[in-house]
Design a protein around this motif. Structure first.
Motif, PDB file in Angstrom:
ATOM      1  N   GLY A  78       0.817  -1.208   0.000  1.00  0.00           N
ATOM      2  CA  GLY A  78       0.000   0.000   0.000  1.00  0.00           C
ATOM      3  C   GLY A  78       0.851   1.258   0.000  1.00  0.00           C
ATOM      4  N   MET A  79       1.922   1.259   0.779  1.00  0.00           N
ATOM      5  CA  MET A  79       2.827   2.406   0.804  1.00  0.00           C
ATOM      6  C   MET A  79       3.420   2.644  -0.579  1.00  0.00           C
ATOM      7  N   GLU A  80       3.829   1.576  -1.235  1.00  0.00           N
ATOM      8  CA  GLU A  80       4.411   1.699  -2.576  1.00  0.00           C
ATOM      9  C   GLU A  80       3.379   2.207  -3.578  1.00  0.00           C
ATOM     10  N   ARG A  81       2.146   1.712  -3.460  1.00  0.00           N
ATOM     11  CA  ARG A  81       1.076   2.145  -4.359  1.00  0.00           C
ATOM     12  C   ARG A  81       0.773   3.627  -4.156  1.00  0.00           C
ATOM     13  N   LEU A  82       0.707   4.066  -2.911  1.00  0.00           N
ATOM     14  CA  LEU A  82       0.440   5.471  -2.617  1.00  0.00           C
ATOM     15  C   LEU A  82       1.573   6.372  -3.098  1.00  0.00           C
ATOM     16  N   HIS A  83       2.813   5.931  -2.906  1.00  0.00           N
ATOM     17  CA  HIS A  83       3.968   6.739  -3.318  1.00  0.00           C
ATOM     18  C   HIS A  83       3.961   6.950  -4.827  1.00  0.00           C
ATOM     19  N   LYS A  84       3.628   5.913  -5.567  1.00  0.00           N
ATOM     20  CA  LYS A  84       3.561   6.054  -7.020  1.00  0.00           C
ATOM     21  C   LYS A  84       2.397   6.950  -7.423  1.00  0.00           C
ATOM     22  N   TYR A  85       1.257   6.796  -6.757  1.00  0.00           N
ATOM     23  CA  TYR A  85       0.095   7.626  -7.087  1.00  0.00           C
ATOM     24  C   TYR A  85       0.365   9.098  -6.787  1.00  0.00           C
ATOM     25  N   LEU A  86       0.986   9.379  -5.649  1.00  0.00           N
ATOM     26  CA  LEU A  86       1.202  10.767  -5.231  1.00  0.00           C
ATOM     27  C   LEU A  86       2.331  11.445  -5.998  1.00  0.00           C
ATOM     28  N   HIS A  87       3.384  10.667  -6.306  1.00  0.00           N
ATOM     29  CA  HIS A  87       4.597  11.296  -6.845  1.00  0.00           C
ATOM     30  C   HIS A  87       5.062  10.716  -8.172  1.00  0.00           C
ATOM     31  N   GLY A  88       4.399   9.657  -8.656  1.00  0.00           N
ATOM     32  CA  GLY A  88       4.826   9.040  -9.902  1.00  0.00           C
ATOM     33  C   GLY A  88       6.140   8.295  -9.786  1.00  0.00           C
ATOM     34  N   ILE A  89       6.501   7.889  -8.572  1.00  0.00           N
ATOM     35  CA  ILE A  89       7.793   7.254  -8.322  1.00  0.00           C
ATOM     36  C   ILE A  89       7.584   5.817  -7.877  1.00  0.00           C
ATOM     37  N   ASP A  90       8.204   4.876  -8.592  1.00  0.00           N
ATOM     38  CA  ASP A  90       8.224   3.473  -8.162  1.00  0.00           C
ATOM     39  C   ASP A  90       9.382   3.282  -7.193  1.00  0.00           C
ATOM     40  N   ALA A  91       9.080   2.822  -5.976  1.00  0.00           N
ATOM     41  CA  ALA A  91      10.133   2.584  -4.983  1.00  0.00           C
ATOM     42  C   ALA A  91       9.650   1.539  -3.999  1.00  0.00           C
ATOM     43  N   PRO A  92      10.561   0.685  -3.514  1.00  0.00           N
ATOM     44  CA  PRO A  92      10.164  -0.282  -2.489  1.00  0.00           C
ATOM     45  C   PRO A  92       9.875   0.426  -1.173  1.00  0.00           C
ATOM     46  N   SER A  93       9.044  -0.204  -0.355  1.00  0.00           N
ATOM     47  CA  SER A  93       8.661   0.413   0.920  1.00  0.00           C
ATOM     48  C   SER A  93       9.867   0.699   1.797  1.00  0.00           C
ATOM     49  N   THR A  94      10.872  -0.172   1.751  1.00  0.00           N
ATOM     50  CA  THR A  94      12.073   0.047   2.568  1.00  0.00           C
ATOM     51  C   THR A  94      12.769   1.342   2.187  1.00  0.00           C
ATOM     52  N   ALA A  95      12.834   1.625   0.874  1.00  0.00           N
ATOM     53  CA  ALA A  95      13.471   2.859   0.417  1.00  0.00           C
ATOM     54  C   ALA A  95      12.632   4.085   0.790  1.00  0.00           C
ATOM     55  N   ILE A  96      11.312   3.947   0.728  1.00  0.00           N
ATOM     56  CA  ILE A  96      10.434   5.064   1.104  1.00  0.00           C
ATOM     57  C   ILE A  96      10.609   5.392   2.583  1.00  0.00           C
ATOM     58  N   VAL A  97      10.648   4.359   3.419  1.00  0.00           N
ATOM     59  CA  VAL A  97      10.829   4.577   4.856  1.00  0.00           C
ATOM     60  C   VAL A  97      12.192   5.216   5.131  1.00  0.00           C
ATOM     61  N   GLU A  98      13.239   4.720   4.474  1.00  0.00           N
ATOM     62  CA  GLU A  98      14.571   5.292   4.676  1.00  0.00           C
ATOM     63  C   GLU A  98      14.602   6.758   4.263  1.00  0.00           C
ATOM     64  N   ALA A  99      13.964   7.076   3.131  1.00  0.00           N
ATOM     65  CA  ALA A  99      13.920   8.465   2.678  1.00  0.00           C
ATOM     66  C   ALA A  99      13.147   9.343   3.659  1.00  0.00           C
ATOM     67  N   TRP A 100      12.045   8.833   4.163  1.00  0.00           N
ATOM     68  CA  TRP A 100      11.254   9.580   5.150  1.00  0.00           C
ATOM     69  C   TRP A 100      12.077   9.886   6.399  1.00  0.00           C
ATOM     70  N   LEU A 101      12.750   8.874   6.917  1.00  0.00           N
ATOM     71  CA  LEU A 101      13.554   9.064   8.134  1.00  0.00           C
ATOM     72  C   LEU A 101      14.728  10.006   7.891  1.00  0.00           C
ATOM     73  N   ALA A 102      15.140  10.138   6.617  1.00  0.00           N
ATOM     74  CA  ALA A 102      16.238  11.043   6.273  1.00  0.00           C
ATOM     75  C   ALA A 102      15.754  12.456   5.960  1.00  0.00           C
ATOM     76  N   GLY A 103      14.411  12.663   6.021  1.00  0.00           N
ATOM     77  CA  GLY A 103      13.878  14.013   5.838  1.00  0.00           C
ATOM     78  C   GLY A 103      13.354  14.330   4.457  1.00  0.00           C
ATOM     79  N   ASP A 104      13.165  13.320   3.605  1.00  0.00           N
ATOM     80  CA  ASP A 104      12.662  13.552   2.254  1.00  0.00           C
ATOM     81  C   ASP A 104      11.199  13.987   2.281  1.00  0.00           C
ATOM     82  N   ASP A 105      10.880  15.082   1.590  1.00  0.00           N
ATOM     83  CA  ASP A 105       9.530  15.649   1.632  1.00  0.00           C
ATOM     84  C   ASP A 105       8.498  14.749   0.949  1.00  0.00           C
TER      85      ASP A 105
END
Length: 302
Positions: free
Chosen positions: A189-216
């Protein structure tokens, strides 16, 4: 003594339990997916290597109807729509008890983990998908058809979420419905939402890492997902009366994510709490095997 098995679509893990807290691993073998004879023989081989007659308690992916004993398990086709416990008992000449893996997880947390001392525990799974189990007074509540606790399915996902709100489509779900919590929750679901919101395909682990690093962009995805998850989970808590909600699965191990979800849920439930309600699971090492052991000693060894 109980032979404990944790069976998923890729492997069968086993252990010998002399008590719920004393397990000796038996190793792991691949799960036969399309041949029931091979499936039963794999279990026989593992069980016979440990003890000739000890009963078997199984934590398994899939849902078992408590009235008919029929299991629904799409990712292991050879056991789907079988009376699995009865069929295995006839083949193996042992008592066999089977529980859904989410129910086994909830039981572990209720008896030995974060839910210890709580009468009503809702164990939430946020892994590849969304699942859950209910334990009341130390006993699994399976419900009609065995579907109690399955909060991931049912067309209840909101169509607007986040701050500021954004419109969210009702995504089709593998269960055949549209707009299930499973479609927007947990890893996929996180991956599906990330692609819908930003047009970016990324695994959930990468999304979480980016979030914790301050990615908007990742932060926006997390904000929307928390908002989408909090309402349905709050409803479950109001209905079930759970006083603690241990979270398992991959996202259950991300403490900042669970802290945000807990705060959002506590704002939405009827009961006012100043202490955490939604918390990370405590027993993260082999919960399926430990849950099978607890279930086995409470029911098979009685």
């Amino acid at each position: 003594m109980i032979i404990c098995l944790d069976i998923g679509g890729s492997g069968i893990k086993g252990a010998v339990a002399t008590s719920p807290s004393d397990l000796r691993p038996l190793g792991r073998i691949p799960t036969p997916l399309h041949d029931f004879d091979a499936f039963a023989e794999a279990i026989r081989t593992m069980a016979d290597a440990a003890h000739a007659t000890a009963p078997i308690a199984i934590s398994i992916t899939g849902v078992v109807d408590p009235d008919t004993g029929i299991i629904t398990c799409a990712n292991i086709p050879c056991i789907d729509v079988r009376t699995l416990a009865a069929d295995l008992e006839a083949r193996l000449h042992r008592r066999v008890l089977i529980a859904n893996d989410a129910d086994a997880f909830a039981l572990v947390e209720a008896v030995e983990g974060a839910g210890r001392g709580h009468r009503a525990v809702f164990g939430a799974i946020l892994g590849t998908g969304v699942g859950g189990g209910i334990v009341v007074d130390g006993h699994i509540l399976t419900g009609a058809g065995g579907f109690a606790g399955e909060w991931g399915h049912g067309p209840v996902a909101a169509t607007s979420a986040g701050t500021p709100p954004v419109e969210i489509p009702r995504f089709p779900c593998g269960c055949g419905q549209i707009g299930c919590v499973d479609t927007i929750g947990a890893a996929r679901g996180m991956e599906r939402l990330h692609k819908y919101l930003h047009g970016i395909d990324a695994p959930s682990t990468a999304i979480v890492e980016a979030w914790l690093a301050g990615d908007d962009k990742a932060a926006r995805t997390i904000d929307v997902q928390i908002d989408l998850l909090a309402g349905p989970l709050a409803l479950v808590i109001n209905v079930v009366g759970a006083s603690i909600v241990p979270v398992g699965g991959g996202l259950g191990k991300v403490a900042p994510f669970i802290e945000l979800l807990d705060a959002a849920v506590r704002q939405r439930i009827l009961r006012r709490l100043a202490t955490p309600l939604v918390v990370p699971a405590q027993l993260t090492v082999e919960p399926g095997l430990v849950g099978a052991a607890i279930l086995g000693f409470s029911e098979l060894a009685a």
